[in-house]
Structure formats: structure tokens, C-alpha cells
Design an enzyme around this catalytic site. Structure first.
Site, mmCIF file in Angstrom:
data_model
loop_
_atom_site.group_PDB
_atom_site.id
_atom_site.type_symbol
_atom_site.label_atom_id
_atom_site.label_comp_id
_atom_site.label_asym_id
_atom_site.label_seq_id
_atom_site.Cartn_x
_atom_site.Cartn_y
_atom_site.Cartn_z
ATOM 1 N N ASP A 21 -9.093 28.025 -46.540
ATOM 2 C CA ASP A 21 -8.950 29.191 -46.192
ATOM 3 C C ASP A 21 -8.995 30.190 -47.432
ATOM 4 O O ASP A 21 -9.562 31.217 -47.568
ATOM 5 C CB ASP A 21 -7.393 29.470 -45.834
ATOM 6 C CG ASP A 21 -7.321 28.549 -44.939
ATOM 7 O OD1 ASP A 21 -7.770 28.614 -43.679
ATOM 8 O OD2 ASP A 21 -6.356 27.531 -44.839
ATOM 9 N N TYR A 199 -12.226 14.020 -46.048
ATOM 10 C CA TYR A 199 -10.867 13.690 -45.835
ATOM 11 C C TYR A 199 -10.754 12.069 -45.981
ATOM 12 O O TYR A 199 -11.733 11.491 -45.756
ATOM 13 C CB TYR A 199 -10.287 14.074 -44.422
ATOM 14 C CG TYR A 199 -10.697 15.727 -44.376
ATOM 15 C CD1 TYR A 199 -9.901 16.595 -44.944
ATOM 16 C CD2 TYR A 199 -11.652 16.239 -43.480
ATOM 17 C CE1 TYR A 199 -10.205 17.981 -44.647
ATOM 18 C CE2 TYR A 199 -11.844 17.381 -43.271
ATOM 19 C CZ TYR A 199 -10.956 18.428 -43.829
ATOM 20 O OH TYR A 199 -11.500 19.613 -43.744
ATOM 21 N N GLN A 261 -14.877 26.940 -58.558
ATOM 22 C CA GLN A 261 -15.692 26.996 -57.118
ATOM 23 C C GLN A 261 -16.828 27.094 -57.437
ATOM 24 O O GLN A 261 -18.018 26.434 -56.692
ATOM 25 C CB GLN A 261 -15.283 28.127 -56.220
ATOM 26 C CG GLN A 261 -15.682 28.243 -54.867
ATOM 27 C CD GLN A 261 -15.338 29.380 -54.017
ATOM 28 O OE1 GLN A 261 -15.281 30.414 -54.588
ATOM 29 N NE2 GLN A 261 -14.601 29.070 -52.748
ATOM 30 N N ARG A 277 -16.938 18.958 -46.093
ATOM 31 C CA ARG A 277 -16.054 18.624 -44.996
ATOM 32 C C ARG A 277 -15.642 20.333 -44.771
ATOM 33 O O ARG A 277 -16.241 20.976 -45.299
ATOM 34 C CB ARG A 277 -14.628 17.970 -45.529
ATOM 35 C CG ARG A 277 -14.007 18.704 -46.627
ATOM 36 C CD ARG A 277 -12.755 17.954 -47.024
ATOM 37 N NE ARG A 277 -11.748 18.985 -47.596
ATOM 38 C CZ ARG A 277 -10.715 18.194 -48.270
ATOM 39 N NH1 ARG A 277 -10.670 17.125 -48.853
ATOM 40 N NH2 ARG A 277 -9.947 19.129 -48.771
ATOM 41 N N GLY A 278 -14.742 20.361 -43.688
ATOM 42 C CA GLY A 278 -14.142 21.530 -43.601
ATOM 43 C C GLY A 278 -14.933 22.605 -42.997
ATOM 44 O O GLY A 278 -16.040 22.510 -42.038
ATOM 45 N N GLU A 279 -15.035 23.632 -43.847
ATOM 46 C CA GLU A 279 -15.843 25.061 -43.399
ATOM 47 C C GLU A 279 -16.697 25.368 -44.687
ATOM 48 O O GLU A 279 -18.209 25.250 -44.462
ATOM 49 C CB GLU A 279 -15.206 26.108 -43.131
ATOM 50 C CG GLU A 279 -15.680 27.388 -42.825
ATOM 51 C CD GLU A 279 -15.138 28.463 -42.108
ATOM 52 O OE1 GLU A 279 -14.099 28.242 -41.356
ATOM 53 O OE2 GLU A 279 -15.466 29.513 -42.301
ATOM 54 N N ASP A 280 -16.188 25.474 -45.885
ATOM 55 C CA ASP A 280 -16.790 26.466 -46.809
ATOM 56 C C ASP A 280 -17.696 25.115 -47.459
ATOM 57 O O ASP A 280 -18.816 25.721 -48.009
ATOM 58 C CB ASP A 280 -15.814 27.022 -47.890
ATOM 59 C CG ASP A 280 -16.483 27.939 -48.751
ATOM 60 O OD1 ASP A 280 -17.242 28.687 -48.526
ATOM 61 O OD2 ASP A 280 -16.420 27.889 -50.018
ATOM 62 N N SER A 281 -17.144 24.055 -47.541
ATOM 63 C CA SER A 281 -18.103 23.110 -48.507
ATOM 64 C C SER A 281 -19.340 22.767 -47.643
ATOM 65 O O SER A 281 -20.373 22.544 -48.078
ATOM 66 C CB SER A 281 -17.464 22.132 -49.243
ATOM 67 O OG SER A 281 -16.864 21.233 -47.750
HETATM 68 O O1 TRH Z 1 -10.441 22.164 -47.890
HETATM 69 P P1 TRH Z 1 -11.286 21.988 -46.561
HETATM 70 O O2 TRH Z 1 -10.925 20.910 -45.850
HETATM 71 O O3 TRH Z 1 -10.767 23.342 -45.875
HETATM 72 C C1 TRH Z 1 -10.281 23.198 -44.591
HETATM 73 C C2 TRH Z 1 -11.293 23.972 -43.525
HETATM 74 O O4 TRH Z 1 -11.748 25.175 -44.149
HETATM 75 C C3 TRH Z 1 -11.025 24.057 -42.009
HETATM 76 O O5 TRH Z 1 -11.977 24.856 -41.580
HETATM 77 C C4 TRH Z 1 -9.611 24.544 -41.859
HETATM 78 O O6 TRH Z 1 -9.213 24.778 -40.672
HETATM 79 C C5 TRH Z 1 -8.578 23.704 -42.984
HETATM 80 O O7 TRH Z 1 -8.944 23.528 -44.048
HETATM 81 C C6 TRH Z 1 -7.273 24.301 -42.809
HETATM 82 O O8 TRH Z 1 -12.688 22.037 -46.835
HETATM 83 P P2 TRH Z 1 -13.536 23.422 -47.016
HETATM 84 O O9 TRH Z 1 -13.553 24.694 -46.266
HETATM 85 O O10 TRH Z 1 -14.741 22.811 -47.515
HETATM 86 O O11 TRH Z 1 -12.900 24.217 -48.379
HETATM 87 C C7 TRH Z 1 -12.883 23.598 -49.511
HETATM 88 C C8 TRH Z 1 -13.191 24.744 -50.652
HETATM 89 O O12 TRH Z 1 -12.643 23.869 -52.102
HETATM 90 C C9 TRH Z 1 -14.468 25.271 -50.718
HETATM 91 O O13 TRH Z 1 -14.290 26.692 -51.155
HETATM 92 C C10 TRH Z 1 -15.019 24.525 -51.893
HETATM 93 C C11 TRH Z 1 -13.996 24.337 -53.008
HETATM 94 N N1 TRH Z 1 -13.960 23.313 -53.974
HETATM 95 C C12 TRH Z 1 -13.887 23.961 -55.459
HETATM 96 O O14 TRH Z 1 -13.669 24.950 -55.616
HETATM 97 N N2 TRH Z 1 -14.141 22.717 -56.224
HETATM 98 C C13 TRH Z 1 -14.562 21.525 -56.005
HETATM 99 O O15 TRH Z 1 -14.403 20.586 -56.818
HETATM 100 C C14 TRH Z 1 -14.205 21.159 -54.746
HETATM 101 C C15 TRH Z 1 -14.620 19.774 -54.112
HETATM 102 C C16 TRH Z 1 -14.448 21.988 -53.538
#
Ligand code: TRH
Length: 382
Positions: A21, A199, A261, A277-281
Site C-alpha cells: 500500500d 510470503y 525502494q 509478491r503482492g502488487e508493486d514488486s
Molecule cells: O508487501 P506486499 O506483500 O504488499 C501487499 C500487496 O500490495 C497486496 O496487493 C496488498 O493487498 C497487501 O500488501 C496488503 O508486496 P508488494 O506489493 O510487492 O510491496 C512491497 C513493497 O516493498 C514494494 O514497493 C517494493 C518494496 N520493497 C523495498 O522497498 N525494499 C525491499 O528490499 C523489498 C524487498 C521491497
């Protein structure tokens, strides 16, 4: 309808859990500020999660400016502020009543968008940009859906990202310095580098065993987080922390700090294969242009499997059967299916072609830029 360009923007982010988020909101905030010159205020209800990806953030400060974005703690009592020209509620979060009332009182009503979660499903096209009039106030909120087709809002992509990626991927010295910074030794012959951001996963041990017993060395780069305890356990450890290195057979794991990030992008660019995983990565892995495996955020009623299938179908569309099923089998195995060892083998056999496809795919998606679309739409409904 006034064709007015917004000059200021309030983004509201309620952190559900994990980092997606705030990850998306922070990325959008920076883009609107840096590339489009908007005065951006980002309201976040959880500064500690945010601080993981923005180390310079002071989690105890309710008001601060970082990288030209005005960052505010979104606490239960909302201060009286003048609403921005463009108001974005991320992921259906409920805006403070007092703020909504202030929006309604504005002579020129702000443009109000609800930025939705990303999905490759078909229904997104028909829901994108739908209006939702407020039941009692003279305000209309619009749903804005990111997505993979031209009829959706597109994906977040910084203006220079693909140029920077190409420069990095073509510069052996820059990559060598990058690995050195992480304390990862230079590559040996036939070594594969894999980033692993996921996860907790039932297939984790089998995947690690496959790498350990594989014919070629695998270096796994593991950011600290939810997958770490399982990996530590595989190596007979109670837990682990950044900086630790574990080796068994042909597998070596480097535990990395959860980094800033933009540094995470470099990890995706530098590795041969990325587990995300998730969305942004998941989106960042697509921009990296490397073969990737998506661990989707699990939901109770298994609706996430439809989302998984939808993206996978778009991603492999038009590919030869062998490539398409290599992706299909491994994504499925990593999301609760079976035979991860076999699926990994077939995926790796097709790695060169998958990498070529990854580059083409990134290029194809890059024509549909979320920030540009969002601003164009705001202008249209202002
Ligand atoms: O953390 P997430 O599992 O987030 C999830 C999803 O967004 C999902 O859609 C949502 O419903 C849920 O949360 C509540 O995975 P995501 O989306 O990949 O987000 C990880 C963020 O962390 C992304 O912006 C990249 C960042 N990141 C870093 O900044 N540094 C790091 O070392 C890593 C591994 C990730």
C-alpha cells in the site's frame, strides 16, 4: 468539465499490512512531484512500515518533507487543511469526514479518485473511471484502476526507469559494484542469481532443496521479511538477519536488509530470475524484464487464484506452448500447486527465451503510464 491541470495533490494511504500500500503511494507521490511538478502531500497512518523503504524518514515526526514530498502522519484527528486540487484515496481507504466536508465546501471541487488494487482481470476495463456520486454532498469520486491494457489506467513507471535499467544491465562494472556493496562475491561459471521476495510458502523447502541439489550453483538473495524464518529453518537456524550467508550443496543464500525502494529495483535488474509478491514488486519485476515468478497475496476465498490466472494468461499470450506452460506450471506450483522441482527445471530450460519475452513485455506495457493517465483523466473531469 474544465480541462484544469491539478497543481496540488493529497494522497491518503492506510496501510493494511505488508508494504504494497505504502509502496505504491510513495512511488506515485514522488512521480507526481518530480515529473509533473505537483505539490504533493502524502497522508500515511503507519510511518514505521513506510520507514522500511525510506530510511531517512523519521517515524516519530508527524510532518516532514522527504524528496520534495510533504509527508504527514494520518492520525485519528485530522487537522483542518485546505484540500488539494487532486485527492487520491488509495485502495478504497475512507477519507476523514472533516476532509470530505472541506472538499465539498470548495468553490472549485477537487478531483477525487480512488486508486484501486492492480488486477489483470477483464472486468477492470469496464470499472475503470466509473463515477460514484457522494450520497449527500456535491462531490463525485471516480474509480481509477491500474491495469495491463489500454482501457485501464496502466502501470506506475518512472520516466527514466527503462533507460536506467538498460544502462545498468549493460554495464558489467556497475553490476560488479552493486554486488560488492551487498557483500556478494563475483559470479562463478554457470551460477544463477535469484531474488526471493515472498510470503510464507508451502513449497519453500522443496524449492530450496531443488536448488541445493541442482547441477549448477544458485545464489539466492533474500530480503529480510516473511520468508526469512522458513529459509532459516531450512538451514537449521532459529532465525536469521541481514548479512548472514548460508550454504548447502549448490545453494548459497545471502540475507539482505529490506532496502530502500529504488535499490530494490537494482536487485531485480541484477538477478537472472526474480520471485516477487503482492502488487508493486510484481510490477517492478516486469519492468526489470527478467523471468519472474509471482507469489500472489493470498485471500481467504481463493479469489486471488483468478487474479493469478488472469495475469499469467496475458503474460504468456502468443508464446509457444512450451514457454507458456513453463510459466504456468511454476507460477501454479509456487502458489499452492505441486511439483515445484519439475516446474523449476522446465522454467530454467526456457530461461533465455523467457528473458527475451520479458524485455518485449516490458516494452509493450511501458506505453500505458499510470501517472500520465491519471493526470489526463483529472484534467478531463476537473
Ligand atoms: O508487501 P506486499 O506483500 O504488499 C501487499 C500487496 O500490495 C497486496 O496487493 C496488498 O493487498 C497487501 O500488501 C496488503 O508486496 P508488494 O506489493 O510487492 O510491496 C512491497 C513493497 O516493498 C514494494 O514497493 C517494493 C518494496 N520493497 C523495498 O522497498 N525494499 C525491499 O528490499 C523489498 C524487498 C521491497
Amino acid at each position: 468539465m474544465g480541462e484544469r491541470l491539478p497543481r496540488s495533490c493529497d494522497i491518503f494511504c492506510a496501510v493494511v499490512d505488508n508494504y504494497g500500500d505504502i509502496g505504491v503511494c510513495w512511488r506515485l507521490a514522488r512521480q507526481l512531484a518530480h515529473e509533473h511538478g505537483l505539490a504533493v502531500r502524502l497522508w500515511v497512518d503507519d510511518m514505521h512500515s513506510f520507514g522500511k523503504m525510506l530510511p531517512e524518514l523519521d517515524a516519530d515526526l508527524p510532518v516532514q518533507t522527504c524528496r520534495s514530498v510533504d509527508i504527514r502522519l494520518w492520525a485519528s484527528v485530522m487537522p483542518l487543511v485546505e484540500p488539494a486540487d487532486l485527492v487520491i484515496g488509495a485502495f478504497a481507504c475512507k477519507l476523514p469526514d472533516s476532509y470530505v466536508a472541506a472538499m465539498a465546501a470548495c468553490e472549485r471541487k477537487p478531483v477525487w479518485l480512488n486508486l484501486e488494487y492492480l488486477s489483470a482481470e477483464e472486468w477492470v476495463e469496464t470499472h475503470h473511471q466509473l463515477p460514484s456520486p457522494h450520497p449527500t454532498l456535491p462531490l463525485t469520486k471516480y474509480f481509477f484502476f491500474p491495469g495491463f491494457t489500454p482501457k485501464t489506467g496502466g502501470l506506475l513507471l518512472e520516466r527514466d526507469l527503462l533507460v536506467r535499467r538498460d544502462a545498468f544491465q549493460h554495464d558489467g562494472n556497475e553490476q560488479a559494484s552493486y554486488w560488492q556493496l551487498l557483500n556478494v562475491p563475483p559470479r562463478v561459471a554457470n551460477e544463477m542469481r535469484v531474488s526471493l521476495f515472498s510470503y510464507e510458502n508451502e513449497a519453500m523447502h522443496e524449492l530450496l532443496r531443488t536448488w541445493e541439489q541442482g547441477a549448477h550453483p544458485v545464489t539466492c538473495l533474500l530480503p529480510e521479511g516473511r520468508a526469512l524464518p522458513q529459509v532459516a529453518q531450512y538451514f537449521g537456524q532459529q532465525t536469521g538477519k541481514a548479512g548472514e550467508v548460508w550454504q548447502r550443496g549448490n545453494l548459497r543464500v545471502h540475507v539482505l536488509p529490506f532496502g530502500e525502494q529504488s535499490r530494490y529495483d537494482e536487485l531485480l535488474w541484477a538477478c537472472d530470475v526474480n520471485f516477487v509478491r503482492g502488487e508493486d514488486s510484481c510490477v517492478r519485476a516486469q519492468w526489470a524484464g527478467k523471468p519472474f515468478i509471482w507469489h500472489i497475496y493470498p485471500q481467504h476465498d481463493s479469489v486471488h487464484m483468478e487474479k493469478l490466472t488472469a495475469l499469467q494468461a496475458r503474460y504468456v499470450e502468443g508464446l509457444p506452448e512450451e514457454l507458456a506452460s513453463a510459466v504456468h506450471d511454476l507460477w501454479l506450483a509456487w502458489n499452492g500447486g505441486v511439483d515445484i522441482a519439475g516446474a523449476w527445471g522446465r522454467f530454467v530450460e526456457n530461461r533465455t527465451n523467457l528473458e527475451e519475452h520479458g524485455q518485449t513485455w516490458a516494452k509493450r506495457l511501458s506505453g500505458n503510464n499510470l501517472a500520465l493517465n491519471l493526470l489526463a483523466f483529472s484534467r478531463q473531469v476537473a
